[in-house]
Design an enzyme around this catalytic site. Structure first.
Site, mmCIF file in Angstrom:
data_model
loop_
_atom_site.group_PDB
_atom_site.id
_atom_site.type_symbol
_atom_site.label_atom_id
_atom_site.label_comp_id
_atom_site.label_asym_id
_atom_site.label_seq_id
_atom_site.Cartn_x
_atom_site.Cartn_y
_atom_site.Cartn_z
ATOM 1 N N TYR A 249 0.916 -1.119 -0.037
ATOM 2 C CA TYR A 249 0.221 0.029 0.038
ATOM 3 C C TYR A 249 0.824 1.189 0.024
ATOM 4 O O TYR A 249 1.905 1.262 0.730
ATOM 5 C CB TYR A 249 -0.796 0.053 1.322
ATOM 6 N N THR B 88 -2.592 6.554 -22.284
ATOM 7 C CA THR B 88 -2.552 5.328 -21.736
ATOM 8 C C THR B 88 -0.925 4.763 -22.031
ATOM 9 O O THR B 88 -0.219 5.452 -22.620
ATOM 10 C CB THR B 88 -3.396 4.209 -22.559
ATOM 11 N N ASP C 205 -4.896 14.081 -25.478
ATOM 12 C CA ASP C 205 -5.023 12.759 -25.106
ATOM 13 C C ASP C 205 -4.308 12.059 -26.189
ATOM 14 O O ASP C 205 -4.950 11.502 -27.171
ATOM 15 C CB ASP C 205 -6.385 12.207 -25.000
ATOM 16 N N GLU D 217 -0.559 4.857 -0.560
ATOM 17 C CA GLU D 217 -1.411 6.070 -0.652
ATOM 18 C C GLU D 217 -0.455 7.155 -0.613
ATOM 19 O O GLU D 217 0.238 7.444 0.402
ATOM 20 C CB GLU D 217 -2.652 6.130 0.161
ATOM 21 N N ARG E 179 -1.092 -2.140 -18.878
ATOM 22 C CA ARG E 179 -2.465 -1.316 -19.004
ATOM 23 C C ARG E 179 -2.447 -0.255 -17.989
ATOM 24 O O ARG E 179 -2.125 -0.506 -16.801
ATOM 25 C CB ARG E 179 -3.683 -2.449 -18.621
ATOM 26 N N LYS F 178 -0.742 0.984 -25.431
ATOM 27 C CA LYS F 178 -1.018 0.945 -26.861
ATOM 28 C C LYS F 178 0.312 0.926 -27.586
ATOM 29 O O LYS F 178 1.023 -0.204 -27.412
ATOM 30 C CB LYS F 178 -1.859 1.884 -27.242
HETATM 31 N N1 DSN Z 1 -9.046 3.846 -26.771
HETATM 32 C C1 DSN Z 1 -9.860 2.701 -27.227
HETATM 33 C C2 DSN Z 1 -9.371 2.048 -28.308
HETATM 34 O O1 DSN Z 1 -9.000 2.823 -29.018
HETATM 35 O O2 DSN Z 1 -9.824 0.939 -28.611
HETATM 36 C C3 DSN Z 1 -10.178 1.894 -25.791
HETATM 37 O O3 DSN Z 1 -10.794 2.721 -24.849
#
Ligand code: DSN
Length: 405
Positions: free
Chosen positions: A47, A218, A192, A49, A227, A221
């Protein structure tokens, strides 16, 4: 204690599926064994926090070293000053960014989901449209952002935040232009970059941190990590607000196993081999898109790691039908709305095709061309299922195998 064999059998089956298929989902990738080892490491036991040096629990000395390492590596990778590496996902990162910069009811101007945006960018089924007042800018008839119309809309709507960065947009984005519009109307400019973070890290696309007030992403990808999400900025006041929004406002204990895996992925993305990989992703994507064009199949073209294929015009079937038919022969991709699509999101008139994942396994430009021919032949009923299955197998058996754990 015995393990749950049922569960481990499912894992084996999924491992077979990943190895035997052609993975064209543009938002997926195959993380390295080091990234995966850290995800499953003993760091999940702790933990923590709070933030490095300011935790609510004892025993955080090594956790602090790990989180600081992640921050150091990601700020080097994207050439920026500050980072929050705790967001559990891309949607959480976006929620944190909005919470940090906006009040409930403030206005956001973004691109809608059906034109390539994201659920968390103001879709009616997302928290983002419930807590903020969202309006949308649009694409022109060539499928590119209509910057003049964006400016008009911004002047009329007077948003507090303009959002760029998309889930199904195959072209470079003019961040400079959007920043000028944001400045003119007194709005924050947020990007984003979830889909294209890897291409930005490898300097194959413009770095939005040169223009935006805040950038979210993210890590799983094109960046090829675990993730998870991140928030980046060059503004000291903004990072303070972001950290407070992350904890205690919106999240609890950080996932330090995932933060360590993020650090590993940032490290890997700083290596020369990663640059070569991303360069090959772009080459493969373009080769496949060009081959579809040669075969007479209508597609968006590409300047990054993905393109949109119009299945209705090209094969007389919806995106949903194409997705299902291709899954029969081990090709995985997703149905996707096309600009001005008349079909529902659950049906669509096309599919999204991406090359980040199979390029990690070693797919070449010739393989990408071959894949266009298999898809074209199968969806035009020119090749039998048995023949298509053999063609898929012949490709995947040449590529790097993904280990189970
Ligand atoms: N961003 C989405 C995608 O492109 O598959 C998933 O949330």
């Amino acid at each position: 204690m015995d393990r749950d064999e049922t569960l481990f059998n499912y894992l084996k089956e999924e491992n077979n599926r990943q190895n035997d298929g052609i993975e064209l989902i543009a938002s997926e990738n195959f993380a390295s064994k080091y990234v995966r080892a850290l995800c499953g490491s003993i760091l999940t036991n702790k933990y923590a926090e709070g933030f490095p040096g300011k935790r609510y629990y004892g025993g955080c000395v090594h956790i602090d070293e790990i989180e600081n390492r992640a921050i150091e590596l990601v700020t080097r990778l994207f050439n920026c000053k500050y980072a929050c590496v705790q967001p559990h996902s891309g949607t959480q990162a976006n929620m944190i960014a909005y919470y940090a910069l906006l009040n409930t009811g403030d206005k956001i101007l973004s691109l809608s989901l059906d034109e390539g945006g994201h659920l968390s960018h103001g879709s009616k089924v997302s928290f983002s449209s419930k807590y903020y007042n969202v309006d949308f800018y649009h694409l022109n008839k060539n499928g590119r952002i209509d910057y003049d119309a964006l400016k008009e809309k911004a002047l009329e709507f007077k948003p507090q935040l303009i959002l760029a960065g998309f889930s199904a947009y195959p072209f470079e984005i003019d961040y400079k232009r959007i920043k000028e519009i944001a400045r003119e109307v007194g709005a924050y400019f947020m990007v984003d970059m979830a889909h294209i973070a890897g291409l930005i890290a490898a300097k194959e696309l413009t770095n939005p941190l040169e223009y935006a007030d805040i950038v979210t992403s993210t890590t799983h990808k094109t960046l090829r990590g675990p993730r998870g999400g991140i928030v980046l900025t060059n503004d000291e006041e903004i990072i303070k607000k972001v950290n407070k929004a992350c904890f205690p406002a919106l999240q609890g204990g950080p996932l330090e196993n995932i933060i360590a895996a993020k650090a590993e992925c940032f490290y890997e993305a700083l290596q020369p081999e990663y640059k070569e990989y991303i360069h090959q992703v772009k080459i493969n994507t373009k080769a496949c898109s060009d081959e579809f064009t040669k075969l007479g199949d209508l597609n968006s073209g590409t300047e990054n790691h993905l393109f949109l294929l119009n299945t209705k015009e090209s094969f007389g079937i919806t995106g949903k039908e194409a997705q299902e038919k291709l899954e029969e022969i081990g090709i995985t991709l997703n149905k996707n709305m096309l600009p001005n699509d008349t079909e529902k999101p659950s049906i669509t008139s096309g599919v999204r095709v991406g090359f980040a994942a199979i390029t990690t396994r070693g797919a070449s430009e010739n393989d990408a061309i071959q894949i266009a021919r298999i898809i074209d032949g199968y969806l035009k009923n020119k090749i039998e299922k048995s023949e298509a299955l053999i063609a898929v197998k012949n490709l995947t058996k040449m590529w790097k195998e993904i280990e189970e754990i």
